[in-house]
Design an enzyme around this catalytic site. Sequence first.
Site, mmCIF file in Angstrom:
data_model
loop_
_atom_site.group_PDB
_atom_site.id
_atom_site.type_symbol
_atom_site.label_atom_id
_atom_site.label_comp_id
_atom_site.label_asym_id
_atom_site.label_seq_id
_atom_site.Cartn_x
_atom_site.Cartn_y
_atom_site.Cartn_z
ATOM 1 N N PHE A 114 -11.033 -22.077 0.512
ATOM 2 C CA PHE A 114 -11.097 -22.418 1.940
ATOM 3 C C PHE A 114 -12.548 -22.496 2.415
ATOM 4 O O PHE A 114 -13.040 -21.592 3.081
ATOM 5 C CB PHE A 114 -10.326 -21.387 2.769
ATOM 6 C CG PHE A 114 -8.840 -21.354 2.524
ATOM 7 C CD1 PHE A 114 -8.152 -22.488 2.096
ATOM 8 C CD2 PHE A 114 -8.105 -20.189 2.746
ATOM 9 C CE1 PHE A 114 -6.777 -22.456 1.886
ATOM 10 C CE2 PHE A 114 -6.729 -20.160 2.550
ATOM 11 C CZ PHE A 114 -6.065 -21.295 2.113
ATOM 12 N N ASN A 158 3.071 -5.805 10.869
ATOM 13 C CA ASN A 158 2.905 -7.207 10.489
ATOM 14 C C ASN A 158 1.412 -7.453 10.370
ATOM 15 O O ASN A 158 0.633 -6.952 11.178
ATOM 16 C CB ASN A 158 3.535 -8.121 11.541
ATOM 17 C CG ASN A 158 5.036 -7.908 11.616
ATOM 18 O OD1 ASN A 158 5.558 -7.348 12.575
ATOM 19 N ND2 ASN A 158 5.731 -8.335 10.584
ATOM 20 N N SER A 159 0.999 -8.229 9.371
ATOM 21 C CA SER A 159 -0.438 -8.303 9.104
ATOM 22 C C SER A 159 -0.959 -9.704 8.782
ATOM 23 O O SER A 159 -1.980 -9.835 8.110
ATOM 24 C CB SER A 159 -0.796 -7.339 7.975
ATOM 25 O OG SER A 159 -0.077 -7.699 6.824
ATOM 26 N N ILE A 163 0.839 -1.202 0.000
ATOM 27 C CA ILE A 163 0.000 0.000 0.000
ATOM 28 C C ILE A 163 0.876 1.255 0.000
ATOM 29 O O ILE A 163 0.627 2.213 -0.736
ATOM 30 C CB ILE A 163 -0.983 -0.008 1.200
ATOM 31 C CG1 ILE A 163 -1.758 -1.340 1.202
ATOM 32 C CG2 ILE A 163 -1.947 1.173 1.128
ATOM 33 C CD1 ILE A 163 -2.708 -1.523 2.364
ATOM 34 N N TYR A 210 -3.499 -9.819 15.786
ATOM 35 C CA TYR A 210 -3.310 -8.794 14.746
ATOM 36 C C TYR A 210 -4.361 -7.689 14.914
ATOM 37 O O TYR A 210 -4.033 -6.501 15.041
ATOM 38 C CB TYR A 210 -3.397 -9.434 13.351
ATOM 39 C CG TYR A 210 -3.535 -8.410 12.253
ATOM 40 C CD1 TYR A 210 -2.551 -7.445 12.044
ATOM 41 C CD2 TYR A 210 -4.672 -8.389 11.430
ATOM 42 C CE1 TYR A 210 -2.689 -6.486 11.050
ATOM 43 C CE2 TYR A 210 -4.813 -7.439 10.432
ATOM 44 C CZ TYR A 210 -3.827 -6.493 10.248
ATOM 45 O OH TYR A 210 -3.976 -5.540 9.270
HETATM 46 N N1 UDP Z 1 -9.115 -17.587 0.486
HETATM 47 C C1 UDP Z 1 -9.227 -18.820 -0.140
HETATM 48 N N2 UDP Z 1 -8.086 -19.406 -0.602
HETATM 49 C C2 UDP Z 1 -6.847 -18.837 -0.464
HETATM 50 C C3 UDP Z 1 -6.750 -17.577 0.176
HETATM 51 C C4 UDP Z 1 -7.904 -16.978 0.637
HETATM 52 O O1 UDP Z 1 -10.311 -19.364 -0.292
HETATM 53 O O2 UDP Z 1 -5.846 -19.456 -0.896
HETATM 54 C C5 UDP Z 1 -10.337 -16.930 0.999
HETATM 55 C C6 UDP Z 1 -10.300 -16.636 2.489
HETATM 56 O O3 UDP Z 1 -10.802 -17.736 3.202
HETATM 57 C C7 UDP Z 1 -11.191 -15.399 2.590
HETATM 58 C C8 UDP Z 1 -10.994 -14.700 1.248
HETATM 59 O O4 UDP Z 1 -10.421 -15.666 0.375
HETATM 60 O O5 UDP Z 1 -12.527 -15.784 2.698
HETATM 61 C C9 UDP Z 1 -10.073 -13.513 1.335
HETATM 62 O O6 UDP Z 1 -8.891 -13.910 2.014
HETATM 63 P P1 UDP Z 1 -7.601 -12.982 2.091
HETATM 64 O O7 UDP Z 1 -6.562 -13.755 2.806
HETATM 65 O O8 UDP Z 1 -7.280 -12.470 0.722
HETATM 66 O O9 UDP Z 1 -8.080 -11.730 2.935
HETATM 67 P P2 UDP Z 1 -8.754 -11.616 4.399
HETATM 68 O O10 UDP Z 1 -10.227 -11.532 4.148
HETATM 69 O O11 UDP Z 1 -8.349 -12.803 5.186
HETATM 70 O O12 UDP Z 1 -8.213 -10.338 4.918
#
Ligand code: UDP
Length: 328
Positions: A207, A75-76, A12, A140
């Site tokens: 996921f 860290n995020s 960002i 976090y």
């Molecule tokens: N997600 C997924 N597969 C991946 C990475 C993320 O299905 O390899 C899903 C995750 O479960 C969430 C959405 O994509 O519902 C966005 O995840 P990301 O990590 O990009 O951002 P977050 O919402 O966690 O900040």
Amino acid sequence: MKILIVGGAGYIGSHMCKMLVHSGSEIIVLDNLSTGFQEMVKYGEFVQGDLANQELLDSLLMKNEFDGVIHFAANSLVGESMSNPSKYYQNNVGNTLNLLDAMVRHDVKNFIFSSTAATFGEPEYSPIDERHPQKPINPYGASKLMVERILQDYANAYGLNSVSLRYFNACGADPEGEMGECHDPETHLIPLILQAASGRRKCITVFGRDYATGDGTCVRDYIHINDLCSAHALALDMIVSGKKDGALAYNLGNGHGFSVQQVIDVVKKVVAEDGCNLVVEEGERRAGDPAVLVADSSLARQTLGWQPKYGDLETIVRHAWAWEKTFV
Ligand code: UDP
């Protein structure tokens, strides 16, 4: 304006630097390169250093008269914050305190802080506005909320003006292709799907498909990086010009939710134009993922006059795909 961008070598921050320099500001980037990349610092003067180094902060703030500081360095990773909370409290809270105290010592009055939707925890209603209770469910989110609270106290005690911007899902890339998302390891959905499409990754794993959403996959509010950055620029103008003061906070999203499956479908459409496709695998739910996270950003729109330009997911994916193609 003269602005210090802490964490300007990150995703960002690097886009923010470009926007500010293009609008006539002078910037200095401070970054310890722990997660950022020096190649991403394409604008402004670069200083490599850590917020733990108080002498460095003192000398930077003594030599320069900054109108404001934008703080992206943190860290995020939610999962890492669960297994290593110390790192998150030390860096995201402790080091931010060092920065704030240096600002107080040198009478720098304006601060823009990268906060997060993770400060809200499990949504109690949707879309999430600023009145939503903040009950983070991981270190976090807790670390970011602690800083939000510290900023209220610093406004009262020291007259430090601040705007905390709570990001939903930052994504996309510089429309001119100069910079884009670069994390190591990459954990975010859109770059991971694009890497699966470009061949840099074998597949994308979804996921969970058993959430209470239209198609069973999680819904998120994806917001283009340039729209996030324009909100920072407006927020900074607002406090530097004295239009508002105190410790303020706004939620930043498009206000539209897209499911993981919808994102995959848009990516498939865009990459097909280059003859690419991708393999989708099914996975388990990821711990700590709420089913739906969507922002109500009316307050930011009204107060800052903020108008996201890239609300359309296909445009976001096109910009991110152009960036991904630079790696293959
Ligand atoms: N997600 C997924 N597969 C991946 C990475 C993320 O299905 O390899 C899903 C995750 O479960 C969430 C959405 O994509 O519902 C966005 O995840 P990301 O990590 O990009 O951002 P977050 O919402 O966690 O900040």
